[in-house]
Design a protein around this motif. Sequence first.
Motif, PDB file in Angstrom:
ATOM      1  N   UNK A 169      15.309  37.055   0.577  1.00  0.00           N
ATOM      2  CA  UNK A 169      16.020  38.614   0.340  1.00  0.00           C
ATOM      3  C   UNK A 169      15.510  39.048  -0.802  1.00  0.00           C
ATOM      4  N   UNK A 170      15.345  40.448  -0.939  1.00  0.00           N
ATOM      5  CA  UNK A 170      14.994  41.194  -2.080  1.00  0.00           C
ATOM      6  C   UNK A 170      16.145  41.430  -2.689  1.00  0.00           C
ATOM      7  N   UNK A 171      16.366  41.587  -4.087  1.00  0.00           N
ATOM      8  CA  UNK A 171      17.318  41.921  -4.808  1.00  0.00           C
ATOM      9  C   UNK A 171      16.788  43.251  -5.733  1.00  0.00           C
ATOM     10  N   UNK A 172      17.491  44.371  -5.368  1.00  0.00           N
ATOM     11  CA  UNK A 172      16.948  45.865  -5.768  1.00  0.00           C
ATOM     12  C   UNK A 172      17.531  46.380  -6.801  1.00  0.00           C
ATOM     13  N   UNK A 173      18.673  45.747  -7.442  1.00  0.00           N
ATOM     14  CA  UNK A 173      19.372  46.399  -8.596  1.00  0.00           C
ATOM     15  C   UNK A 173      19.873  45.221  -9.328  1.00  0.00           C
ATOM     16  N   UNK A 174      20.621  45.708 -10.616  1.00  0.00           N
ATOM     17  CA  UNK A 174      21.015  44.490 -11.434  1.00  0.00           C
ATOM     18  C   UNK A 174      22.379  43.854 -10.828  1.00  0.00           C
ATOM     19  N   UNK A 175      22.773  44.361  -9.876  1.00  0.00           N
ATOM     20  CA  UNK A 175      24.040  43.970  -9.156  1.00  0.00           C
ATOM     21  C   UNK A 175      24.081  44.144  -7.695  1.00  0.00           C
ATOM     22  N   UNK A 176      23.518  43.165  -6.927  1.00  0.00           N
ATOM     23  CA  UNK A 176      23.054  43.365  -5.565  1.00  0.00           C
ATOM     24  C   UNK A 176      23.876  42.399  -4.712  1.00  0.00           C
ATOM     25  N   UNK A 177      24.253  42.987  -3.705  1.00  0.00           N
ATOM     26  CA  UNK A 177      24.961  42.098  -2.493  1.00  0.00           C
ATOM     27  C   UNK A 177      23.986  41.967  -1.584  1.00  0.00           C
ATOM     28  N   UNK A 178      23.905  40.754  -1.065  1.00  0.00           N
ATOM     29  CA  UNK A 178      23.149  40.507   0.216  1.00  0.00           C
ATOM     30  C   UNK A 178      23.499  39.282   1.015  1.00  0.00           C
ATOM     31  N   UNK A 179      22.822  39.094   2.232  1.00  0.00           N
ATOM     32  CA  UNK A 179      23.441  37.954   3.068  1.00  0.00           C
ATOM     33  C   UNK A 179      22.339  37.611   4.160  1.00  0.00           C
ATOM     34  N   UNK A 180      22.472  36.546   4.591  1.00  0.00           N
ATOM     35  CA  UNK A 180      21.619  35.808   5.716  1.00  0.00           C
ATOM     36  C   UNK A 180      22.645  35.581   6.778  1.00  0.00           C
ATOM     37  N   UNK A 181      22.070  35.258   7.964  1.00  0.00           N
ATOM     38  CA  UNK A 181      22.974  35.031   9.143  1.00  0.00           C
ATOM     39  C   UNK A 181      22.323  33.940   9.867  1.00  0.00           C
ATOM     40  N   UNK A 182      22.817  32.751  10.377  1.00  0.00           N
ATOM     41  CA  UNK A 182      22.395  31.842  11.225  1.00  0.00           C
ATOM     42  C   UNK A 182      23.458  31.542  12.357  1.00  0.00           C
ATOM     43  N   UNK A 183      22.697  31.672  13.523  1.00  0.00           N
ATOM     44  CA  UNK A 183      23.274  31.306  14.773  1.00  0.00           C
ATOM     45  C   UNK A 183      23.483  29.908  15.090  1.00  0.00           C
ATOM     46  N   UNK A 184      24.548  29.470  15.547  1.00  0.00           N
ATOM     47  CA  UNK A 184      24.947  27.934  15.550  1.00  0.00           C
ATOM     48  C   UNK A 184      25.206  27.753  17.136  1.00  0.00           C
ATOM     49  N   UNK A 185      24.526  26.686  17.633  1.00  0.00           N
ATOM     50  CA  UNK A 185      24.984  26.233  18.816  1.00  0.00           C
ATOM     51  C   UNK A 185      26.101  25.273  18.655  1.00  0.00           C
ATOM     52  N   UNK A 186      26.959  25.213  19.802  1.00  0.00           N
ATOM     53  CA  UNK A 186      28.086  24.031  19.542  1.00  0.00           C
ATOM     54  C   UNK A 186      27.841  22.688  19.273  1.00  0.00           C
ATOM     55  N   UNK A 187      26.510  22.248  19.446  1.00  0.00           N
ATOM     56  CA  UNK A 187      26.224  21.094  19.203  1.00  0.00           C
ATOM     57  C   UNK A 187      25.728  20.878  17.836  1.00  0.00           C
ATOM     58  N   UNK A 188      25.758  21.965  17.042  1.00  0.00           N
ATOM     59  CA  UNK A 188      25.375  21.851  15.572  1.00  0.00           C
ATOM     60  C   UNK A 188      26.388  21.193  14.745  1.00  0.00           C
ATOM     61  N   UNK A 189      27.410  20.415  15.040  1.00  0.00           N
ATOM     62  CA  UNK A 189      28.507  19.843  14.108  1.00  0.00           C
ATOM     63  C   UNK A 189      27.850  19.137  13.006  1.00  0.00           C
ATOM     64  N   UNK A 190      28.652  18.918  11.973  1.00  0.00           N
ATOM     65  CA  UNK A 190      28.414  18.066  10.906  1.00  0.00           C
ATOM     66  C   UNK A 190      28.077  18.809   9.512  1.00  0.00           C
ATOM     67  N   UNK A 191      27.595  18.282   8.507  1.00  0.00           N
ATOM     68  CA  UNK A 191      27.610  18.698   7.194  1.00  0.00           C
ATOM     69  C   UNK A 191      26.171  19.650   7.287  1.00  0.00           C
ATOM     70  N   UNK A 192      26.503  20.936   6.672  1.00  0.00           N
ATOM     71  CA  UNK A 192      25.590  21.823   6.352  1.00  0.00           C
ATOM     72  C   UNK A 192      25.626  22.354   4.943  1.00  0.00           C
ATOM     73  N   UNK A 193      24.477  22.795   4.512  1.00  0.00           N
ATOM     74  CA  UNK A 193      24.672  23.529   3.234  1.00  0.00           C
ATOM     75  C   UNK A 193      23.582  24.802   3.270  1.00  0.00           C
TER      76      UNK A 193
END
Length: 135
Positions: free
Chosen positions: A92-116
Amino acid sequence: MIMRGLLVTLVFLSAAWAGPTHAQDKTAPVISVEEAVIATGIENLTPVAPGVSFDANIGRLYCFTRIKSNLQPVVIKHLWFHGDKIVMEVTLPVQSSNWRTYSMKTLLPSAGGDWRVDVTSEDGTLLKTLNFTIR
C-alpha cells in the motif's frame, strides 16, 4: 593570517567528520502506525464495526491503518496470516504525512481460528501486529 586559515580548515574538517547533520537525519523515513484495526467495513475511510472476534460467516474483513511518515511517498505492507501461515500480502502506498489506507480479505466460513495482520515497512520492519479470531 596563517593561524586563522589553519583554524578555519580545522573547523571545516571537524564539521565534515562529525557525521550526519540534523537535516540529513530527516531523509530517513520515519513511519508510525497511529491507528490500526480489523473491521467489518470501511466507509469514508473510516472503519466500521472494528473488533477482535468475528463470526465465520462474516464474508470479508478489512485491515485499516492510519500512517504518519516524515517522507512521502513510502510503502507499507499488510501481511495477513492464518495461524502461522501467510495467506496474503498487500503493498500500500503512503502519499502524505497522515495517510489512511486499508486492505481487504475475503474469508470462507471454513477459515476459523487465529488470524493476524502484520503491518510492515517496505523493508520488512514490523510496525504493528493486529490479532483477531474467526469463530
